[in-house]
Design a protein around this motif. Structure first.
Motif, PDB file in Angstrom:
ATOM      1  N   PHE A  26      -9.232   2.799   6.909  1.00  0.00           N
ATOM      2  CA  PHE A  26      -8.174   2.092   7.707  1.00  0.00           C
ATOM      3  C   PHE A  26      -7.955   0.705   7.286  1.00  0.00           C
ATOM      4  O   PHE A  26      -7.150  -0.166   7.930  1.00  0.00           O
ATOM      5  N   SER A  27      -8.269   0.462   6.050  1.00  0.00           N
ATOM      6  CA  SER A  27      -8.315  -0.934   5.556  1.00  0.00           C
ATOM      7  C   SER A  27      -6.588  -1.263   5.356  1.00  0.00           C
ATOM      8  O   SER A  27      -6.432  -2.551   5.388  1.00  0.00           O
ATOM      9  N   PRO A  28      -5.621  -0.223   5.042  1.00  0.00           N
ATOM     10  CA  PRO A  28      -4.406  -0.678   4.980  1.00  0.00           C
ATOM     11  C   PRO A  28      -3.899  -1.260   6.056  1.00  0.00           C
ATOM     12  O   PRO A  28      -3.149  -2.376   5.990  1.00  0.00           O
ATOM     13  N   TRP A  29      -4.174  -0.957   7.363  1.00  0.00           N
ATOM     14  CA  TRP A  29      -3.873  -1.805   8.581  1.00  0.00           C
ATOM     15  C   TRP A  29      -4.755  -2.839   8.790  1.00  0.00           C
ATOM     16  O   TRP A  29      -4.155  -3.972   9.363  1.00  0.00           O
ATOM     17  N   LEU A  30      -6.069  -2.802   8.728  1.00  0.00           N
ATOM     18  CA  LEU A  30      -7.147  -3.862   8.982  1.00  0.00           C
ATOM     19  C   LEU A  30      -6.951  -5.055   8.081  1.00  0.00           C
ATOM     20  O   LEU A  30      -6.976  -6.246   8.475  1.00  0.00           O
ATOM     21  N   ALA A  36       1.971  -1.234   0.714  1.00  0.00           N
ATOM     22  CA  ALA A  36       1.519  -0.808  -0.679  1.00  0.00           C
ATOM     23  C   ALA A  36       1.224   0.628  -0.738  1.00  0.00           C
ATOM     24  O   ALA A  36      -0.040   0.956  -0.386  1.00  0.00           O
ATOM     25  N   GLN A  37       2.330   1.496  -0.976  1.00  0.00           N
ATOM     26  CA  GLN A  37       2.177   3.111  -0.831  1.00  0.00           C
ATOM     27  C   GLN A  37       0.797   3.514  -1.593  1.00  0.00           C
ATOM     28  O   GLN A  37       0.016   4.441  -1.063  1.00  0.00           O
ATOM     29  N   ILE A  38       0.842   3.440  -2.938  1.00  0.00           N
ATOM     30  CA  ILE A  38      -0.282   3.927  -3.796  1.00  0.00           C
ATOM     31  C   ILE A  38      -1.686   3.620  -3.270  1.00  0.00           C
ATOM     32  O   ILE A  38      -2.444   4.567  -2.835  1.00  0.00           O
ATOM     33  N   ALA A  39      -1.829   2.420  -3.038  1.00  0.00           N
ATOM     34  CA  ALA A  39      -2.801   1.727  -2.552  1.00  0.00           C
ATOM     35  C   ALA A  39      -3.396   2.284  -1.169  1.00  0.00           C
ATOM     36  O   ALA A  39      -4.514   2.596  -0.859  1.00  0.00           O
ATOM     37  N   GLY A  87      -1.863  -5.891  -8.364  1.00  0.00           N
ATOM     38  CA  GLY A  87      -1.241  -7.121  -8.304  1.00  0.00           C
ATOM     39  C   GLY A  87      -1.382  -7.417  -6.554  1.00  0.00           C
ATOM     40  O   GLY A  87      -1.027  -8.549  -6.294  1.00  0.00           O
ATOM     41  N   SER A  88      -1.496  -6.371  -6.027  1.00  0.00           N
ATOM     42  CA  SER A  88      -1.937  -6.550  -4.413  1.00  0.00           C
ATOM     43  C   SER A  88      -3.177  -7.081  -4.227  1.00  0.00           C
ATOM     44  O   SER A  88      -4.207  -6.148  -3.959  1.00  0.00           O
ATOM     45  N   MET A  89      -3.462  -8.269  -3.972  1.00  0.00           N
ATOM     46  CA  MET A  89      -4.792  -8.818  -3.931  1.00  0.00           C
ATOM     47  C   MET A  89      -5.609  -8.338  -2.800  1.00  0.00           C
ATOM     48  O   MET A  89      -6.858  -7.764  -3.029  1.00  0.00           O
ATOM     49  N   PRO A  90      -4.841  -8.152  -1.424  1.00  0.00           N
ATOM     50  CA  PRO A  90      -5.736  -7.363  -0.246  1.00  0.00           C
ATOM     51  C   PRO A  90      -6.158  -6.054  -0.963  1.00  0.00           C
ATOM     52  O   PRO A  90      -7.302  -5.849  -0.363  1.00  0.00           O
ATOM     53  N   ALA A  91      -5.236  -5.089  -1.397  1.00  0.00           N
ATOM     54  CA  ALA A  91      -5.653  -3.831  -1.794  1.00  0.00           C
ATOM     55  C   ALA A  91      -6.804  -4.167  -2.843  1.00  0.00           C
ATOM     56  O   ALA A  91      -7.732  -2.970  -2.966  1.00  0.00           O
ATOM     57  N   MET A  92      -6.622  -4.799  -3.768  1.00  0.00           N
ATOM     58  CA  MET A  92      -7.348  -4.826  -5.040  1.00  0.00           C
ATOM     59  C   MET A  92      -8.677  -5.102  -4.715  1.00  0.00           C
ATOM     60  O   MET A  92      -9.827  -4.593  -4.919  1.00  0.00           O
ATOM     61  N   TRP A  93      -8.971  -6.202  -4.008  1.00  0.00           N
ATOM     62  CA  TRP A  93     -10.352  -6.506  -3.473  1.00  0.00           C
ATOM     63  C   TRP A  93     -10.991  -5.861  -2.464  1.00  0.00           C
ATOM     64  O   TRP A  93     -12.342  -5.439  -2.785  1.00  0.00           O
ATOM     65  N   THR A  94     -10.212  -5.128  -1.688  1.00  0.00           N
ATOM     66  CA  THR A  94     -10.946  -4.103  -0.681  1.00  0.00           C
ATOM     67  C   THR A  94     -11.378  -3.047  -1.443  1.00  0.00           C
ATOM     68  O   THR A  94     -12.609  -2.520  -1.435  1.00  0.00           O
TER      69      THR A  94
END
Length: 122
Positions: A26-30, A36-39, A87-94
C-alpha cells in the motif's frame, strides 16, 4: 529441533514481515508515489510475494521460505536502480528500507533455525 521460544520468535518475525509486506503493497498510496507506475507495480508485486512467504512461514516454517524472503528483500532493496525509479525519493527509500528490513529479518530467522554458535568454555 526448534524449541518453543525459537518458534515464537520466528512467528513474531514472520508477523513483522507480513506487516512490512502490507505496508510495501500500500506504500504507493501511503507514501505518495502512486504516479510512479513502475515503482507502484513493483511495490505491489514484492509486497504480495513477501506477504505470501510470511503467511506460509507462520503456518508451517520451512527453511526455503526464509531464503526466498532474503532474496525478495535484496531484490526489493535494489529494485529502484534495476527498474529505474531511483529518482523518485519516496519510492526509492520505501523499497530500500523495507527490502533491507526483510533481508535482515530473513538472516535472523536463518540464524535461529540453524541455532546460535556454540558457547566457548574456558
Amino acid at each position: 529441533m526448534l524449541g518453543l521460544k525459537q518458534r515464537s520468535e520466528l512467528t513474531a518475525i514472520n508477523i513483522i514481515n507480513a506487516v512490512l509486506a502490507v505496508f510495501l503493497f500500500f506504500s504507493p498510496w501511503l507514501v505518495g508515489y502512486r504516479d510512479a507506475q513502475i515503482a507502484s507495480w513493483n511495490a505491489g508485486a514484492c509486497g504480495l510475494v513477501i506477504g505470501l512467504m510470511a503467511a506460509f512461514a507462520i503456518t508451517r516454517l520451512q527453511e526455503w521460505e526464509e531464503w526466498s524472503n532474503a532474496a525478495l528483500g535484496l531484490l526489493t532493496a535494489v529494485a529502484p536502480w534495476i527498474m529505474g525509479f531511483a529518482g523518485s525519493m519516496p519510492a526509492m527509500w520505501t523499497h530500500v528500507l523495507v527490502g533491507l528490513a526483510v533481508l535482515t529479518l530473513a538472516a535472523i530467522e536463518l540464524w535461529l533455525i540453524h541455532g546460535s554458535p556454540p558457547s566457548k568454555t574456558a
